[in-house]
Design an enzyme around this catalytic site. Structure first.
Site, PDB file in Angstrom:
ATOM      1  N   LYS A  31       0.862  -1.177   0.000  1.00  0.00           N
ATOM      2  CA  LYS A  31       0.000   0.000   0.000  1.00  0.00           C
ATOM      3  C   LYS A  31       0.898   1.225   0.000  1.00  0.00           C
ATOM      4  CE  LYS A  31      -1.713   2.864   2.636  1.00  0.00           C
ATOM      5  NZ  LYS A  31      -1.592   3.985   1.675  1.00  0.00           N
ATOM      6  N   GLU A  77      10.215   1.506  10.258  1.00  0.00           N
ATOM      7  CA  GLU A  77      11.241   2.495   9.876  1.00  0.00           C
ATOM      8  C   GLU A  77      10.549   3.846   9.934  1.00  0.00           C
ATOM      9  OE1 GLU A  77      14.237   1.658   9.435  1.00  0.00           O
ATOM     10  OE2 GLU A  77      14.220  -0.447   8.865  1.00  0.00           O
ATOM     11  N   CYS A 107      13.984  10.859   5.490  1.00  0.00           N
ATOM     12  CA  CYS A 107      13.995  10.470   6.904  1.00  0.00           C
ATOM     13  C   CYS A 107      15.359  10.714   7.537  1.00  0.00           C
ATOM     14  CB  CYS A 107      13.602   9.004   7.061  1.00  0.00           C
ATOM     15  SG  CYS A 107      14.649   7.883   6.115  1.00  0.00           S
ATOM     16  N   GLU A 116      10.366  16.634  13.913  1.00  0.00           N
ATOM     17  CA  GLU A 116      10.713  16.515  12.499  1.00  0.00           C
ATOM     18  C   GLU A 116      10.000  17.625  11.713  1.00  0.00           C
ATOM     19  OE1 GLU A 116       9.258  12.901  10.635  1.00  0.00           O
ATOM     20  OE2 GLU A 116      11.248  12.487   9.832  1.00  0.00           O
TER      21      GLU A 116
HETATM   22  P1  NAP Z   1       2.876   8.506   6.963  1.00  0.00           P
HETATM   23  O1  NAP Z   1       1.877   9.575   6.891  1.00  0.00           O
HETATM   24  O2  NAP Z   1       3.160   7.909   8.271  1.00  0.00           O
HETATM   25  O3  NAP Z   1       2.414   7.380   5.913  1.00  0.00           O
HETATM   26  C1  NAP Z   1       3.184   6.226   5.649  1.00  0.00           C
HETATM   27  C2  NAP Z   1       2.274   5.149   5.076  1.00  0.00           C
HETATM   28  O4  NAP Z   1       1.369   4.711   6.088  1.00  0.00           O
HETATM   29  C3  NAP Z   1       1.391   5.656   3.923  1.00  0.00           C
HETATM   30  O5  NAP Z   1       1.215   4.626   2.986  1.00  0.00           O
HETATM   31  C4  NAP Z   1       0.096   5.985   4.629  1.00  0.00           C
HETATM   32  O6  NAP Z   1      -1.038   5.988   3.787  1.00  0.00           O
HETATM   33  C5  NAP Z   1       0.034   4.841   5.624  1.00  0.00           C
HETATM   34  N1  NAP Z   1      -0.885   5.084   6.730  1.00  0.00           N
HETATM   35  C6  NAP Z   1      -1.288   6.265   7.246  1.00  0.00           C
HETATM   36  N2  NAP Z   1      -2.176   6.056   8.267  1.00  0.00           N
HETATM   37  C7  NAP Z   1      -2.325   4.715   8.386  1.00  0.00           C
HETATM   38  C8  NAP Z   1      -3.092   3.878   9.233  1.00  0.00           C
HETATM   39  N3  NAP Z   1      -3.882   4.374  10.189  1.00  0.00           N
HETATM   40  N4  NAP Z   1      -3.027   2.545   9.058  1.00  0.00           N
HETATM   41  C9  NAP Z   1      -2.226   2.019   8.109  1.00  0.00           C
HETATM   42  N5  NAP Z   1      -1.465   2.765   7.262  1.00  0.00           N
HETATM   43  C10 NAP Z   1      -1.510   4.098   7.409  1.00  0.00           C
HETATM   44  O7  NAP Z   1       4.294   8.997   6.374  1.00  0.00           O
HETATM   45  P2  NAP Z   1       4.591   9.907   5.091  1.00  0.00           P
HETATM   46  O8  NAP Z   1       4.105  11.287   5.379  1.00  0.00           O
HETATM   47  O9  NAP Z   1       4.132   9.225   3.862  1.00  0.00           O
HETATM   48  O10 NAP Z   1       6.185   9.889   5.077  1.00  0.00           O
HETATM   49  C11 NAP Z   1       6.978  10.772   5.827  1.00  0.00           C
HETATM   50  C12 NAP Z   1       7.422  10.136   7.124  1.00  0.00           C
HETATM   51  O11 NAP Z   1       8.049   8.894   6.861  1.00  0.00           O
HETATM   52  C13 NAP Z   1       8.456  10.965   7.849  1.00  0.00           C
HETATM   53  O12 NAP Z   1       8.177  10.930   9.229  1.00  0.00           O
HETATM   54  C14 NAP Z   1       9.768  10.248   7.547  1.00  0.00           C
HETATM   55  O13 NAP Z   1      10.787  10.448   8.494  1.00  0.00           O
HETATM   56  C15 NAP Z   1       9.317   8.830   7.523  1.00  0.00           C
HETATM   57  N6  NAP Z   1      10.248   8.003   6.746  1.00  0.00           N
HETATM   58  C16 NAP Z   1      11.037   7.114   7.411  1.00  0.00           C
HETATM   59  C17 NAP Z   1      11.966   6.360   6.699  1.00  0.00           C
HETATM   60  C18 NAP Z   1      12.883   5.379   7.387  1.00  0.00           C
HETATM   61  O14 NAP Z   1      13.444   4.532   6.699  1.00  0.00           O
HETATM   62  N7  NAP Z   1      13.084   5.472   8.677  1.00  0.00           N
HETATM   63  C19 NAP Z   1      12.064   6.525   5.320  1.00  0.00           C
HETATM   64  C20 NAP Z   1      11.231   7.445   4.694  1.00  0.00           C
HETATM   65  C21 NAP Z   1      10.312   8.183   5.413  1.00  0.00           C
HETATM   66  P3  NAP Z   1      -1.684   7.390   3.285  1.00  0.00           P
HETATM   67  O15 NAP Z   1      -0.701   7.988   2.367  1.00  0.00           O
HETATM   68  O16 NAP Z   1      -2.945   6.962   2.623  1.00  0.00           O
HETATM   69  O17 NAP Z   1      -1.927   8.230   4.504  1.00  0.00           O
END
Ligand code: NAP
Length: 482
Positions: A173, A248, A282, A376
């Site tokens: 997803k 992650e 990230c 962040e």
């Molecule tokens: P996000 O909002 O947490 O979303 C990540 C994924 O989770 C998306 O596919 C999102 O779908 C899904 N999701 C959201 N709510 C959910 C729920 N209740 N149940 C199941 N899945 C759900 O993160 P983002 O804004 O896309 O990415 C930015 C964040 O990712 C930053 O905090 C960054 O630091 C972190 N990140 C970490 C790494 C690492 O390797 N540590 C790498 C890259 C990014 P939707 O898009 O439909 O909301």
């Protein structure tokens, strides 16, 4: 442009129980196609397809599984212009970032093909006469991957490729903001002739379909990359169900610059970490902790580098800063800047935005009393923090709930060897950027940045179960014999 459909059981399908939306280019808000969003019926179909495909895929010789991954890599490489172009339009990625990501994805697929042959068990010392004491590694079954918008193909594929390599089937997803990233991966596996149901791709809002994907008992593991807030919710739900996870998550990554290090070199390393993909990484360098004697020179030169970034058309190879992913993310940066300035920080440059376009921004004299020190920002905003000496820099570095990546800049090798193990982060890079990845190195964070490790053997361990099997070759007596 390509409309985004769902890929379930080897078929491209339109949604029946979800909705259809526009896929917007964050650069200008214009539609670049439609997006089919999955609803409950598509979630059920994807899980059923992945479950049905599992036994055959798991039993397939590793050398056969390899061929599919290698063919997918070839397709990715041959179509690099198409997929990099999508990334520029859909996710605000620059030319350099888009080509780097797609090229790296072909490498990930090839590396995963190699890992097919490394799912190894072992033989332990017997502890009874005649005992053959062994263990094997077996795939888990259906795995769900939830991936973010920022490196939308790479971060998703890094999960998918290794999970498939060891014999699992997968439901991806992708983030709703980057559906074509999911389409990219599905097209590659379709072109590779992957058996139906081994890989499935559902775009759909995590907040709407996330629970039903996670909670289904046929799903054996959830591998998540995204924000700490969402990841913690997923971990809570999975813990109740005793379901395996890897997480992650976010980071507030420090670069420690010690006084012996060349300032120009430090600015170059920190600048890449701060502004690559407009700070939406990230591992981005978001706290530059600089020792006092070189602090002023560093602030001056780093600000010049920030001002020299070129913002504009993501298809122009000279552009280094594209738009933020959507028109809400700027609010976080704005809030951080206002809070910091009200508490005594100096805004050395930037601070303004127009829609998704946020100027590269630098705050100096940032302290732990400010929100931006801890939270962040996920955009082109970097904080510079003054440290009295190396120990003070270490204290400031560890004063954070995150622990993803860190960078330590010094020519004093003994000092580096003393400090690096004491930095609370999953990844520490001496004299290099916080943004770093290597195919077989353990990728992951500590504290609020997550748990579990990805890549190579580390992913094999996460995506398989070790099973202990003994064979008794002699008749033994037991204490209960009568
Ligand atoms: P996000 O909002 O947490 O979303 C990540 C994924 O989770 C998306 O596919 C999102 O779908 C899904 N999701 C959201 N709510 C959910 C729920 N209740 N149940 C199941 N899945 C759900 O993160 P983002 O804004 O896309 O990415 C930015 C964040 O990712 C930053 O905090 C960054 O630091 C972190 N990140 C970490 C790494 C690492 O390797 N540590 C790498 C890259 C990014 P939707 O898009 O439909 O909301």
């Amino acid at each position: 442009m390509r409309d985004s459909q769902l890929f379930i059981g080897g078929q491209w399908i339109n949604t029946q129980s979800g909705s259809v939306e526009k896929n917007l280019n964050p650069a200008d808000g214009q539609s670049i196609g439609t997006v089919q969003l999955a609803g409950p019926r598509e979630v059920k179909s994807a899980i059923a397809a992945a479950q049905e495909a599992f036994p055959r895929w798991a039993a397939m010789p590793a050398t056969e599984r390899q061929k599919y991954l290698l063919r997918a890599a070839d397709h990715m490489e041959k179509n690099i212009d198409r997929y990099a172009g999508w990334m520029m339009d859909e996710s605000g990625s620059t030319v350099a970032k888009s080509y780097y990501e797609i090229d790296r994805c072909a490498m990930i697929l090839r590396s995963a093909a190699g890992e097919c042959l490394h799912v190894e068990g072992g033989v332990c010392q017997p502890e009874a006469d005649g005992q053959v004491n062994t263990f094997i590694r077996q795939p888990l079954g259906v795995i769900v991957g939830l991936s973010p918008f920022n490196f939308p193909v790479l971060l998703a594929l890094n999960k998918v490729a290794l999970a498939l390599a060891v014999g699992n089937t997968f439901i991806l997803k992708p983030a709703t903001d980057t559906p074509l990233a999911g389409v990219t991966i599905a097209e590659c596996f379709e072109a590779a002739g992957l058996p139906a149901g081994v890989f499935n791709m559902l775009v759909g809002r995590g907040s709407e379909i996330g629970d039903s994907l996670i909670e289904d008992p046929r799903v054996k593991m959830v591998t998540f990359t995204g924000s700490t807030k969402v990841g913690m919710g997923i971990q809570k739900r999975c813990a109740e169900l005793l379901k395996r996870t890897t997480l992650e998550m976010g980071g507030k990554n420090p670069v420690i610059v010690l006084k012996d290090y060349d300032v120009d070199e430090a600015v170059s390393i920190a600048g890449f970490g701060a502004f690559f993909h407009q700070g939406q990484v990230c591992m981005c360098a978001s706290r530059l902790i600089v020792e006092e004697p070189i602090y002023d020179a560093f602030c001056e030169k780093f600000t010049a580098l920030a001002r020299a970034q070129k913002m504009g058309d993501t298809h122009d190879p000279s552009v280094t800063i594209g738009p933020l992913i959507n028109n809400t993310q700027w609010k976080v940066l704005d809030r951080h800047i206002k809070d910091a300035v009200s508490k005594g920080a100096r805004l050395l440059c930037g601070g303004k935005h127009e829609g998704c376009w946020f100027e590269p921004s630098v705050l100096a004299d940032v302290t732990p009393e400010m929100k931006v020190f801890h939270e962040e920002s996920f955009g082109p905003l970097t904080s510079i923090v003054k440290a009295r000496d190396a120990e003070d820099a270490l204290r400031l570095c560890n004063d954070n709930t995150y622990g993803l990546a860190a960078s330590l800049l010094t020519n004093d090798l003994c000092l580096a060897m003393d400090l690096a193990p004491r930095i609370e982060a999953g990844m520490v890079h001496v004299n290099d950027s916080t943004i770093m990845g290597a195919m077989r190195a353990p990728f992951g964070g500590v504290k609020g940045s997550g748990m579990g490790r990805e890549n190579g053997q580390f992913s094999i361990d996460e995506y398989t179960e070790a099973k202990w099997i003994t064979y008794q070759t002699k008749k033994l007596g037991y204490p209960t014999d009568r």
